[in-house]
Write a protein that holds these residues in place. Structure first.
Motif, PDB file in Angstrom:
ATOM      1  N   TYR A   1      51.531  26.831  52.246  1.00 32.26           N
ATOM      2  CA  TYR A   1      52.324  27.390  53.332  1.00 32.26           C
ATOM      3  C   TYR A   1      53.744  26.827  53.324  1.00 32.26           C
ATOM      4  N   ALA A   2      53.872  25.513  53.087  1.00 38.63           N
ATOM      5  CA  ALA A   2      55.186  24.871  53.148  1.00 38.63           C
ATOM      6  C   ALA A   2      56.118  25.353  52.036  1.00 38.63           C
TER       7      ALA A   2
ATOM      8  N   VAL B   1      59.115  27.122  59.408  1.00 39.51           N
ATOM      9  CA  VAL B   1      58.880  26.048  60.367  1.00 39.51           C
ATOM     10  C   VAL B   1      58.921  26.588  61.792  1.00 39.51           C
TER      11      VAL B   1
ATOM     12  N   ASP C   1      54.240  20.914  57.724  1.00 37.80           N
ATOM     13  CA  ASP C   1      55.285  21.750  57.139  1.00 37.80           C
ATOM     14  C   ASP C   1      56.663  21.158  57.399  1.00 37.80           C
TER      15      ASP C   1
ATOM     16  N   LEU D   1      57.154  17.948  55.253  1.00 41.36           N
ATOM     17  CA  LEU D   1      57.475  18.277  53.860  1.00 41.36           C
ATOM     18  C   LEU D   1      58.883  18.843  53.739  1.00 41.36           C
ATOM     19  N   HIS D   2      59.310  19.574  54.749  1.00 35.11           N
ATOM     20  CA  HIS D   2      60.669  20.119  54.768  1.00 35.11           C
ATOM     21  C   HIS D   2      61.701  18.985  54.771  1.00 35.11           C
TER      22      HIS D   2
ATOM     23  N   LYS E   1      57.923  19.472  47.712  1.00 38.49           N
ATOM     24  CA  LYS E   1      56.849  19.757  48.665  1.00 38.49           C
ATOM     25  C   LYS E   1      55.484  19.671  47.990  1.00 38.49           C
TER      26      LYS E   1
END
Length: 486
Positions: A148-149, A157, A309, A312-313, A346
């Motif tokens: 997803y990320a 996000v 998420d 990781l961003h 990521k």
């Protein structure tokens, strides 16, 4: 316009990193709350309140004093609002080596947060599939989160955070209702039962208890221990005024949501006061209908995906923007290269978080490990130079590096020789030592021209004047209302 912007893909790294600073205040508040209240908070704090009582409630509530303090710093962030991260600000003030250290530590913190979310996701999935292997669950949780990320930046996000806000407004009240009915006690019976429990009595806060005192002192550094996820919301804001609005609203909503979490823990305790911390969620889900259980599990998964998420961003920004520019000395890297590197980071960050989760399968032990070493090291090393920079201090790279080194040296020395004797952690002392060392080094050592304390810029002066004018206006309204009533 805003809705159209969110659904479009980013075309520059600034858009990818901070949404190009075109987000409405309500969207920022929602994103911020989603970052603070990940699945780990729900899974961890309900058992902690159940186990520790009123002391832990006060500690969690006082965390929002920390958010309030940051909003005061945000009003002075005018010179740094165009930066993309805290590492960007540190590099602008102190040079590339402190910037690289900041980016590395912030990335470590982000990976630690992801590890917590993977742990919670695996626990949530395990609630529905008892027979599946634990290692397979962790791998599956990592795959879902990383997949997803990778497919978006700030756009995904925000979309996930909006969905998580729904869980706050639906699932938490649903859990409160369910555990209250399961406790099978009236409000008067519940209050009477809590009054007989010493750990839920307010007088416990005013008794001299070495254990309580140590707990409070050990959590004192959280008042100024800003983690990268919280600071990043300053850079996503349009101006210091919007920072003030966002952080004040988050403080209010955060206290309300925390109150809901506290109520769940209290009603569970009222229903059964003999549970172990590891048994509490099993107790909550027992006798719950399959539809409700699936709803709760999905909500926890949404919370973890949203928080993971965003973490990781942050890691992607730190590596692809801050570390790469510091190492290569390049100020403008093509967006497509930064985007590819961000996606790679990521993936690698998710795999590293999965490895950490394998080594620390217990959520409480994992959380303690992350906050003790990852968040603690970041706070000791980065927070003092950041606060000094916000208040107008402009030092050299050597000044910042000396402060960072002394901070680490102090915490290592304290925890080796002092903490075993008095059982008080030394992170707050280390943070203060870092800041004092930087100021002392600036005045005792030779400094190049242009370094030292600077005056507030025109924007900061205008903001201060606006705040003072608003206070006078509010005071005049209050006086007029008193005169009218009299």
């Amino acid at each position: 316009m805003l809705r159209l912007y969110i659904t479009q893909k980013a075309t520059t790294f600034r858009e990818y990193a901070v949404g190009n600073k075109r987000l409405h205040t309500s969207r920022l508040v929602t994103t911020f709350l989603a970052t603070l209240f990940g699945g780990g908070v729900l899974m961890r704090e309900i058992p902690n309140v159940y186990d520790k009582g009123i002391v832990h409630i006060i500690i969690i509530g006082s965390f929002f004093l920390h958010i309030y303090i940051i909003h005061l710093l945000g009003l002075r962030m005018g010179p740094f609002m165009q930066h993309l991260s805290i590492a960007d600000t540190i590099g602008n003030v102190y040079g590339k080596y402190p910037r690289m250290i900041t980016a590395l530590l912030a990335t470590s913190c982000a990976i630690g947060f992801v590890a917590i979310q993977i742990n919670v996701m695996s626990s949530a999935i395990g609630m529905c599939m008892d027979a599946i292997d634990a290692s397979m669950v962790i791998f599956l949780a990592t795959l879902v989160l990383v997949s997803y990320a990778i497919f978006g930046g700030m756009r995904t996000v925000i979309m996930t955070d909006l969905l998580q806000f729904v869980t706050f407004t639906i699932v938490i009240p649903l859990l409160i209702k369910f555990v209250f009915i399961k406790a099978d006690k009236s409000f008067l019976e519940a209050i009477s039962l809590l009054q007989m429990q010493e750990k839920f009595q307010f007088k416990k806060l005013f008794q001299f208890d070495k254990k309580v005192l140590n707990m409070v002192l050990n959590n004192l550094y959280y008042a100024i221990a800003f983690n990268p996820a919280i600071i990043q919301h300053i850079y996503m804001s349009t101006s210091p005024i919007q920072v003030k609005k966002v952080f004040l609203r988050v403080t209010l909503w955060g206290l309300i949501i925390s109150g809901g979490i506290f109520l769940i823990a209290l009603f569970v305790f009222i229903g059964d006061s003999t549970l172990l911390k590891e048994e509490i969620w099993l107790h909550i889900l027992t006798d719950m209908s399959p539809a409700y259980r699936i709803c709760v599990v999905i909500s926890i998964l949404v919370m973890t995906i949203s928080t993971g998420d965003f973490a990781l961003h942050i890691a992607a920004i730190m590596v692809s923007h801050d570390m790469m520019e510091s190492m290569r000395g390049i100020q403008a890297t093509p967006y497509i290269q930064q985007l590819r590197l961000s996606k790679l980071i990521k993936l690698v960050g998710g795999l590293l978080a999965m490895i950490i989760t394998f080594y620390h399968p217990n959520l409480f032990a994992l959380t303690k490990f992350i906050f003790e070493y990852f968040i603690g090291c970041f706070a000791i090393t980065v927070v003092p130079p950041f606060i000094l920079a916000v208040f107008g201090f402009r030092g050299t790279a050597s000044t910042a590096l000396m402060g960072m080194a002394i901070g680490i040296l102090v915490i290592l020395t304290w925890n080796h020789w002092v903490q075993p004797k008095i059982e008080i952690d030394g992170k707050f002392i280390a943070i203060i030592s870092n800041g004092l060392t930087m100021v002392a080094a600036h005045y005792l050592l030779f400094q190049p021209p242009g370094k030292g304390w600077i005056e507030p810029d025109d924007q900061q002066k205008r903001i201060k004047q606006l705040i003072q004018a608003f206070k006078k206006f509010k005071k005049s309204i209050d006086l007029d209302s008193v005169v009218i009533k009299s």
